[in-house]
Design an enzyme around this catalytic site. Structure first.
Site, PDB file in Angstrom:
ATOM      1  CG  HIS A 278      -1.847   1.161   1.302  1.00 25.88           C
ATOM      2  ND1 HIS A 278      -3.138   1.128   0.841  1.00 25.88           N
ATOM      3  CD2 HIS A 278      -1.664   2.427   1.760  1.00 25.88           C
ATOM      4  CE1 HIS A 278      -3.709   2.312   1.018  1.00 25.88           C
ATOM      5  NE2 HIS A 278      -2.831   3.118   1.583  1.00 25.88           N
ATOM      6  CD  GLU A 279       1.365   3.605   3.697  1.00 29.23           C
ATOM      7  OE1 GLU A 279       1.510   4.659   3.052  1.00 29.23           O
ATOM      8  OE2 GLU A 279       0.340   3.355   4.374  1.00 29.23           O
ATOM      9  CG  HIS A 282       0.177   6.154  -0.740  1.00 23.30           C
ATOM     10  ND1 HIS A 282      -0.831   6.865  -1.344  1.00 23.30           N
ATOM     11  CD2 HIS A 282      -0.407   5.498   0.303  1.00 23.30           C
ATOM     12  CE1 HIS A 282      -1.977   6.641  -0.687  1.00 23.30           C
ATOM     13  NE2 HIS A 282      -1.740   5.811   0.303  1.00 23.30           N
TER      14      HIS A 282
HETATM   15 ZN    ZN Z   1      -3.237   5.216   1.678  1.00 18.41          ZN
END
Ligand code: ZN
Length: 515
Positions: A278-279, A282
């Site tokens: 997830h990170e 980003h």
């Molecule tokens: Zn997020």
């Protein structure tokens, strides 16, 4: 004649004014990057007792950033540029930079400094009150803080975008240009279909179970494994780092300095792995923004929804796919020979597809997650519009939760008080999570159409095809388009919730033996 010549020479050309405005904007970004680095340090490295002086450092920098961003000379430059030729005839990046810097400036300048300070101070105190109130599950300790915060947010909305609906004015900080009626209409269509899918999955005879993920996964092996996976999907460790924290986040401290974080659980593999996917999603977005425009709109993320689309894409659409595990399973087996020695890629992938309604948003599965988000969107909107009082919030929360999930929260700590967002002044933020899921599904479907062997590439460990598609269609566009226009340009289709519904149905029904 000489007088005329001198006055023309003294007045900067539009190009010179533009260059000065950009220099000023970049200077604010330098300060903001230092502020971001202090925030990263606070949540990863800082000794426990250093918090008091850190708060002073952060407050001093925040004041400097705000002063830089609202400096009168910058306002004059932007007013001249907004009336000048570059905004009409300049290249897209130049015209967009002028338009967006002016919009940002006007929004900031309309906020009275008293309100900015009061909001900042109240939010710090409210977050501390929230931590105590949640630990004791004591709603009366949180209630007065939320009453103050929602009053301040209504005042903020009326100042910064006085012509807009107050909830739209607040949402504009995270998802510029969004209208709550549009979001509500999409969410209403989405909710019914997700509730149906959840019921189908929960009622299925052949449900996946996640025992395989709950064996012993030594932390040092996890640390090596998740770095290998992050690098494998394209995260550049020469321009970024991975560190440990309690509540994972991604922050950027410069054009070549992206910090991602995760937490570790020896007895549950997905905590760190999916946190990192997830990170890193980003992070891939941050690392893909146009470097030469760092600190200016063409070098900034389009919105939180678009940011979240990139994290969810790698976490869910890629990270839970068969293709991904064909590549990743041998790496996982090497890292965790005891836990996975006798397992298969298919068994591990299927274990990641469990659907189970539960109380806590941040622990929710991919399907039920959106139900958590949509109820927060409805409740906070009613609080801003004054059709719901803070005093009535716990009852409204519990009734709604029971309707959507079929469970009534046993206490407020696991109900209305579980998230920090409202105490931190983040109102209008929640919908960006589900918008991000919608954008992710629509972008993934477009990438699959554009790259017919996409899943074969991923199965062979080549994620660069998908990443390059995102670079071209999303990352390199910076903030020049609002989120819906960006997704429409990238996919050739109007934004619709149907891509998310199709994506979830096509992945979760087969995993539950539902054809
Ligand atoms: Zn997020």
């Amino acid at each position: 004649m000489s007088v005329t010549l001198r006055s023309q020479a003294d007045r900067p050309s539009p190009e010179e004014t533009f260059s000065a405005a950009c220099g000023h904007g970049r200077q604010a970004a330098v300060l903001a990057a230092v502020e971001s680095l202090l925030g990263w340090d606070e949540r990863t490295m800082m000794p426990a007792r250093a918090g008091g002086y850190r708060a002073e450092q952060v407050a001093a920098l925040a004041a400097l950033v705000h002063r830089q961003r609202t400096a009168p000379e910058q306002g004059e430059r932007l007013a001249r540029l907004a009336d000048g030729p570059l905004v009409r005839t300049g290249p897209e990046e130049v015209a967009g930079t002028i338009r967006l810097l002016k919009r940002d400036f006007d929004k900031q300048a309309r906020l009275p400094p008293r309100l900015v300070e009061e909001m900042a101070k109240t939010c710090v105190e409210a977050q501390q009150a929230w931590a105590v109130a949640r630990a004791e599950s004591s709603w009366p300790k949180l209630r007065p803080w939320l009453e103050r915060i929602f009053a301040l947010k209504r005042e903020q909305a009326a100042c910064q975008l006085p012509d807009r609906d107050p909830y739209d004015a607040l949402m504009d900080d995270y998802e510029p240009g969004s209208r709550w009626q549009d979001v509500a209409a999409r969410f209403d269509r989405l909710r019914g279909q997700i509730v149906t899918l959840v019921q189908e999955c929960v009622g299925a005879r052949d449900r996946p179970e996640d025992g395989l993920l709950r064996l012993n996964y030594p932390i040092d092996a996890q640390q090596r494994f998740v770095r290998e996976v992050a690098a494998g999907i394209g995260f550049d460790f020469d321009r970024g780092r991975l560190d440990t924290t309690d509540h994972p986040f991604c922050s950027t401290a410069g054009p070549d300095d992206c910090r991602i974080t995760t937490r570790w659980d020896e007895r549950f593999l997905p905590t760190a792995l999916f946190g990192v996917l997830h990170e890193a999603g980003h992070g891939l977005y941050e690392q893909g923004l146009p470097r030469e425009w760092y600190g200016l709109p063409p070098g900034e993320a389009a919105s939180l929804g678009i940011h979240e689309s990139q994290s969810r894409l790698w976490e869910n659409m890629v990270g839970r796919s068969h293709a991904f595990w064909q590549w990743c399973f041998p790496l996982a087996q090497r890292a965790f020979p005891e836990a996975l020695g006798g397992a298969t890629a298919d068994a591990l992938q299927r274990a990641l597809m469990t659907v189970s309604p539960s109380l806590i948003r941040v622990e929710a599965d991919e399907v039920t997650y959106n139900l958590h988000v949509m109820m927060r969107f409805d409740l906070e909107r009613e609080l801003v519009h004054g059709t719901l009082e803070v005093a009535d919030l716990p009852a409204a929360w519990n009734d709604r939760f029971e309707r959507d999930f079929g469970i009534r929260p046993p206490n407020d700590a696991e109900g209305v008080m579980q998230d920090i967002h409202w105490s931190a002044g983040l109102v209008g933020y929640f919908p960006t999570y589900t918008l991000g899921n919608m954008f992710a599904a629509q972008l993934m479907a477009a990438a699959e159409r554009a790259i017919p062997d996409l899943h074969r590439q991923i199965a062979a460990g080549r994620c660069s095809g998908l990443l390059e598609w995102m670079r071209d269609h999303v990352h390199r566009r910076g903030r020049l388009l609002e989120s819906e226009a960006l997704v429409e340009e990238a996919t050739g289709e109007k934004v619709s919730e149907r891509w998310l519904v199709e994506s979830l149905r096509s992945r979760y029904r087969p995993a539950h033996g539902l054809g």
